[in-house]
Design an enzyme around this catalytic site. Sequence first.
Site, PDB file in Angstrom:
ATOM      1  N   TYR A  61     -70.333  10.602  38.834  1.00  0.00           N
ATOM      2  CA  TYR A  61     -71.745  10.186  38.741  1.00  0.00           C
ATOM      3  C   TYR A  61     -72.675  11.373  38.608  1.00  0.00           C
ATOM      4  O   TYR A  61     -73.722  11.264  37.969  1.00  0.00           O
ATOM      5  CB  TYR A  61     -72.119   9.291  39.943  1.00  0.00           C
ATOM      6  CG  TYR A  61     -71.532   7.926  39.779  1.00  0.00           C
ATOM      7  CD1 TYR A  61     -70.296   7.591  40.347  1.00  0.00           C
ATOM      8  CD2 TYR A  61     -72.157   6.977  38.970  1.00  0.00           C
ATOM      9  CE1 TYR A  61     -69.726   6.351  40.131  1.00  0.00           C
ATOM     10  CE2 TYR A  61     -71.586   5.728  38.749  1.00  0.00           C
ATOM     11  CZ  TYR A  61     -70.364   5.431  39.319  1.00  0.00           C
ATOM     12  OH  TYR A  61     -69.784   4.206  39.085  1.00  0.00           O
ATOM     13  N   GLN A  94     -78.498  -4.158  33.123  1.00  0.00           N
ATOM     14  CA  GLN A  94     -77.236  -3.798  33.794  1.00  0.00           C
ATOM     15  C   GLN A  94     -77.134  -2.273  33.872  1.00  0.00           C
ATOM     16  O   GLN A  94     -76.228  -1.744  34.506  1.00  0.00           O
ATOM     17  CB  GLN A  94     -76.041  -4.336  33.014  1.00  0.00           C
ATOM     18  CG  GLN A  94     -76.032  -5.846  32.879  1.00  0.00           C
ATOM     19  CD  GLN A  94     -75.013  -6.297  31.863  1.00  0.00           C
ATOM     20  OE1 GLN A  94     -73.852  -6.592  32.196  1.00  0.00           O
ATOM     21  NE2 GLN A  94     -75.408  -6.332  30.600  1.00  0.00           N
ATOM     22  N   ASP A  97     -79.564   3.773  34.244  1.00  0.00           N
ATOM     23  CA  ASP A  97     -80.482   4.854  33.857  1.00  0.00           C
ATOM     24  C   ASP A  97     -81.929   4.385  34.032  1.00  0.00           C
ATOM     25  O   ASP A  97     -82.174   3.212  34.286  1.00  0.00           O
ATOM     26  CB  ASP A  97     -80.212   5.305  32.401  1.00  0.00           C
ATOM     27  CG  ASP A  97     -80.475   4.206  31.368  1.00  0.00           C
ATOM     28  OD1 ASP A  97     -79.565   3.870  30.593  1.00  0.00           O
ATOM     29  OD2 ASP A  97     -81.603   3.659  31.349  1.00  0.00           O
ATOM     30  N   HIS A 112     -77.374  -3.564  38.602  1.00  0.00           N
ATOM     31  CA  HIS A 112     -76.224  -2.751  39.016  1.00  0.00           C
ATOM     32  C   HIS A 112     -76.628  -1.419  39.622  1.00  0.00           C
ATOM     33  O   HIS A 112     -75.832  -0.481  39.669  1.00  0.00           O
ATOM     34  CB  HIS A 112     -75.289  -2.524  37.814  1.00  0.00           C
ATOM     35  CG  HIS A 112     -74.654  -3.790  37.332  1.00  0.00           C
ATOM     36  ND1 HIS A 112     -74.166  -3.942  36.054  1.00  0.00           N
ATOM     37  CD2 HIS A 112     -74.435  -4.986  37.943  1.00  0.00           C
ATOM     38  CE1 HIS A 112     -73.667  -5.164  35.905  1.00  0.00           C
ATOM     39  NE2 HIS A 112     -73.829  -5.821  37.031  1.00  0.00           N
ATOM     40  N   GLY A 178     -77.599  -4.958  23.400  1.00  0.00           N
ATOM     41  CA  GLY A 178     -76.657  -3.889  23.716  1.00  0.00           C
ATOM     42  C   GLY A 178     -75.759  -4.147  24.902  1.00  0.00           C
ATOM     43  O   GLY A 178     -75.514  -3.253  25.714  1.00  0.00           O
TER      44      GLY A 178
HETATM   45  C1  BV8 Z   1     -68.897  -9.025  42.252  1.00  0.00           C
HETATM   46  C2  BV8 Z   1     -72.258   0.085  37.683  1.00  0.00           C
HETATM   47  C3  BV8 Z   1     -68.395 -10.166  44.290  1.00  0.00           C
HETATM   48  C4  BV8 Z   1     -71.208   1.120  37.710  1.00  0.00           C
HETATM   49  C5  BV8 Z   1     -71.127  -1.881  36.804  1.00  0.00           C
HETATM   50  C6  BV8 Z   1     -66.842 -13.793  37.799  1.00  0.00           C
HETATM   51  C7  BV8 Z   1     -67.865 -13.879  38.740  1.00  0.00           C
HETATM   52  C8  BV8 Z   1     -68.121 -12.812  39.597  1.00  0.00           C
HETATM   53  C9  BV8 Z   1     -67.366 -11.640  39.506  1.00  0.00           C
HETATM   54  C10 BV8 Z   1     -66.372 -11.546  38.572  1.00  0.00           C
HETATM   55  C11 BV8 Z   1     -66.097 -12.615  37.717  1.00  0.00           C
HETATM   56  N1  BV8 Z   1     -65.070 -12.237  36.911  1.00  0.00           N
HETATM   57  C12 BV8 Z   1     -64.684 -10.978  37.215  1.00  0.00           C
HETATM   58  C13 BV8 Z   1     -65.438 -10.529  38.230  1.00  0.00           C
HETATM   59  C14 BV8 Z   1     -65.315  -9.229  38.879  1.00  0.00           C
HETATM   60  C15 BV8 Z   1     -66.182  -8.141  38.225  1.00  0.00           C
HETATM   61  C16 BV8 Z   1     -66.190  -8.196  36.719  1.00  0.00           C
HETATM   62  O1  BV8 Z   1     -67.101  -8.730  36.125  1.00  0.00           O
HETATM   63  N2  BV8 Z   1     -65.175  -7.598  36.107  1.00  0.00           N
HETATM   64  C17 BV8 Z   1     -65.118  -7.542  34.657  1.00  0.00           C
HETATM   65  C18 BV8 Z   1     -64.513  -6.199  34.232  1.00  0.00           C
HETATM   66  C19 BV8 Z   1     -64.271  -8.722  34.175  1.00  0.00           C
HETATM   67  N3  BV8 Z   1     -67.531  -8.215  38.725  1.00  0.00           N
HETATM   68  C20 BV8 Z   1     -67.841  -7.559  39.856  1.00  0.00           C
HETATM   69  O2  BV8 Z   1     -67.029  -6.939  40.513  1.00  0.00           O
HETATM   70  C21 BV8 Z   1     -69.282  -7.625  40.310  1.00  0.00           C
HETATM   71  N4  BV8 Z   1     -69.304  -7.873  41.736  1.00  0.00           N
HETATM   72  O3  BV8 Z   1     -68.618  -9.981  41.597  1.00  0.00           O
HETATM   73  O4  BV8 Z   1     -68.811  -8.979  43.632  1.00  0.00           O
HETATM   74  C22 BV8 Z   1     -69.119 -10.227  45.576  1.00  0.00           C
HETATM   75  C23 BV8 Z   1     -69.991 -11.284  45.818  1.00  0.00           C
HETATM   76  C24 BV8 Z   1     -70.636 -11.350  47.038  1.00  0.00           C
HETATM   77  C25 BV8 Z   1     -70.450 -10.342  47.995  1.00  0.00           C
HETATM   78  C26 BV8 Z   1     -69.612  -9.265  47.714  1.00  0.00           C
HETATM   79  C27 BV8 Z   1     -68.941  -9.196  46.503  1.00  0.00           C
HETATM   80  C28 BV8 Z   1     -69.988  -6.280  40.124  1.00  0.00           C
HETATM   81  C29 BV8 Z   1     -70.046  -5.883  38.691  1.00  0.00           C
HETATM   82  C30 BV8 Z   1     -70.896  -4.607  38.528  1.00  0.00           C
HETATM   83  C31 BV8 Z   1     -70.003  -3.423  38.311  1.00  0.00           C
HETATM   84  N5  BV8 Z   1     -70.792  -2.256  38.005  1.00  0.00           N
HETATM   85  N6  BV8 Z   1     -71.918  -0.818  36.610  1.00  0.00           N
HETATM   86  C32 BV8 Z   1     -71.475   2.164  36.648  1.00  0.00           C
HETATM   87  O5  BV8 Z   1     -72.346   1.962  35.765  1.00  0.00           O
HETATM   88  O6  BV8 Z   1     -70.777   3.169  36.725  1.00  0.00           O
HETATM   89  S1  BV8 Z   1     -70.607  -2.769  35.464  1.00  0.00           S
HETATM   90  C33 BV8 Z   1     -70.784  -1.915  33.996  1.00  0.00           C
HETATM   91  O7  BV8 Z   1     -70.540  -2.905  32.969  1.00  0.00           O
HETATM   92  C34 BV8 Z   1     -72.167  -1.391  33.701  1.00  0.00           C
HETATM   93  O8  BV8 Z   1     -73.153  -1.823  34.614  1.00  0.00           O
HETATM   94  C35 BV8 Z   1     -72.464  -2.037  32.368  1.00  0.00           C
HETATM   95  O9  BV8 Z   1     -73.809  -2.199  32.128  1.00  0.00           O
HETATM   96  C36 BV8 Z   1     -71.800  -3.334  32.552  1.00  0.00           C
HETATM   97  C37 BV8 Z   1     -71.652  -4.179  31.311  1.00  0.00           C
HETATM   98  O10 BV8 Z   1     -71.259  -3.359  30.274  1.00  0.00           O
HETATM   99  P1  BV8 Z   1     -72.258  -3.278  29.006  1.00  0.00           P
HETATM  100  O11 BV8 Z   1     -73.569  -2.791  29.473  1.00  0.00           O
HETATM  101  O12 BV8 Z   1     -72.234  -4.575  28.291  1.00  0.00           O
HETATM  102  O13 BV8 Z   1     -71.598  -2.123  28.167  1.00  0.00           O
HETATM  103  P2  BV8 Z   1     -70.349  -2.242  27.203  1.00  0.00           P
HETATM  104  O14 BV8 Z   1     -69.894  -0.860  26.899  1.00  0.00           O
HETATM  105  O15 BV8 Z   1     -69.374  -3.232  27.762  1.00  0.00           O
HETATM  106  O16 BV8 Z   1     -70.942  -2.903  25.871  1.00  0.00           O
HETATM  107  C38 BV8 Z   1     -71.895  -2.179  25.102  1.00  0.00           C
HETATM  108  C39 BV8 Z   1     -72.398  -3.123  24.021  1.00  0.00           C
HETATM  109  O17 BV8 Z   1     -73.439  -2.459  23.292  1.00  0.00           O
HETATM  110  C40 BV8 Z   1     -71.337  -3.496  22.994  1.00  0.00           C
HETATM  111  O18 BV8 Z   1     -71.508  -4.823  22.597  1.00  0.00           O
HETATM  112  C41 BV8 Z   1     -71.626  -2.556  21.831  1.00  0.00           C
HETATM  113  O19 BV8 Z   1     -71.244  -3.109  20.572  1.00  0.00           O
HETATM  114  C42 BV8 Z   1     -73.119  -2.459  21.915  1.00  0.00           C
HETATM  115  N7  BV8 Z   1     -73.681  -1.233  21.345  1.00  0.00           N
HETATM  116  C43 BV8 Z   1     -73.162   0.029  21.369  1.00  0.00           C
HETATM  117  N8  BV8 Z   1     -74.009   0.877  20.742  1.00  0.00           N
HETATM  118  C44 BV8 Z   1     -75.085   0.128  20.344  1.00  0.00           C
HETATM  119  C45 BV8 Z   1     -74.885  -1.213  20.723  1.00  0.00           C
HETATM  120  N9  BV8 Z   1     -75.781  -2.193  20.462  1.00  0.00           N
HETATM  121  C46 BV8 Z   1     -76.903  -1.850  19.805  1.00  0.00           C
HETATM  122  N10 BV8 Z   1     -77.170  -0.588  19.384  1.00  0.00           N
HETATM  123  C47 BV8 Z   1     -76.290   0.414  19.644  1.00  0.00           C
HETATM  124  N11 BV8 Z   1     -76.565   1.680  19.219  1.00  0.00           N
END
Ligand code: BV8
Length: 229
Positions: A61, A94, A97, A112, A178
């Site tokens: 981080y 999400q 920054d 987040h 995004g």
């Molecule tokens: C929780 C901080 C329970 C860290 C992040 C169903 C329900 C609930 C939970 C779950 C569920 N299914 C699975 C889960 C568990 C899990 C989860 O979702 N896992 C995923 C992998 C399946 N969720 C959790 O653990 C959450 N917590 O549920 O806790 C609980 C409840 C009560 C009490 C206690 C506990 C917590 C999730 C948060 C995790 N932390 N971030 C860090 O940043 O280091 S998540 C991380 O992913 C980031 O925050 C990020 O923002 C987020 C999503 O990713 P995106 O932003 O979409 O980025 P990505 O790269 O994926 O996509 C980029 C997109 O932009 C693409 O489409 C690309 O084409 C596009 N793009 C690229 N360049 C451009 C562009 N578009 C336009 N212009 C460009 N130039």
Amino acid sequence: MRHQRDERKPKIVVFTGAGISAESGIQTFRDSNGLWHEHRIEDVATPEGFAADPALVLEFYNQRRQNVLNARPNAAHLALARLEACFEVVIVTQNIDDLHERAGSSQVIHLHGEILKGQSSADADLVVPLRRPTIELGEAAPDGSQLRPHVVWFGEQVLHLDAAAHHFTQAHKVLTIGTSLSVFPAAALVEYSPIEAEKLLIAFEVQRVPAEFQYLQGKATELVPPIVS
Ligand code: BV8
């Protein structure tokens, strides 16, 4: 229960992910050159990873925080800030920054967390500003615990979810920009968009387009300014 929309002024809810900051030089997560291709989520973005190797996680981080400090808001962030001249704009992001804030957006909800803040390892509600761009191993939070980034890791509760969902129910227009919509429960927020609201999804590529969303493929800095002007 259907939420009565506030008719005072049109509300636009903007749901953003890492893709809106990509052209500011901040890495996304799931693109080919993304963060999750360089690190295992379990090692650097979970409480278990932090407990196992806090120095590794703090350094992960610290590097990302330096990137954020070196980055500048791009044309997409700036266009969204200008939108506030005519609409109530709520940014639900999400991202950890501060580029929306630096662009001038005044209502930003960080689901987040925020990389430029720290928090106690023992009390997630104890959040503090950072005095330096790094958090060192052994650096204490006000309660004496190890200071950690104010970031929601996998398995941790997302912040401000109810408030964010309520804003979606009040939206006249929903812009999703995004995000791969692959992280929950944040990604489920788009389901709270009212039937009658205009819904746009703007991304470089997507795995899925939510029902009733119009998909515009391309770069945020090219697609967002003409849409919001
Ligand atoms: C929780 C901080 C329970 C860290 C992040 C169903 C329900 C609930 C939970 C779950 C569920 N299914 C699975 C889960 C568990 C899990 C989860 O979702 N896992 C995923 C992998 C399946 N969720 C959790 O653990 C959450 N917590 O549920 O806790 C609980 C409840 C009560 C009490 C206690 C506990 C917590 C999730 C948060 C995790 N932390 N971030 C860090 O940043 O280091 S998540 C991380 O992913 C980031 O925050 C990020 O923002 C987020 C999503 O990713 P995106 O932003 O979409 O980025 P990505 O790269 O994926 O996509 C980029 C997109 O932009 C693409 O489409 C690309 O084409 C596009 N793009 C690229 N360049 C451009 C562009 N578009 C336009 N212009 C460009 N130039």
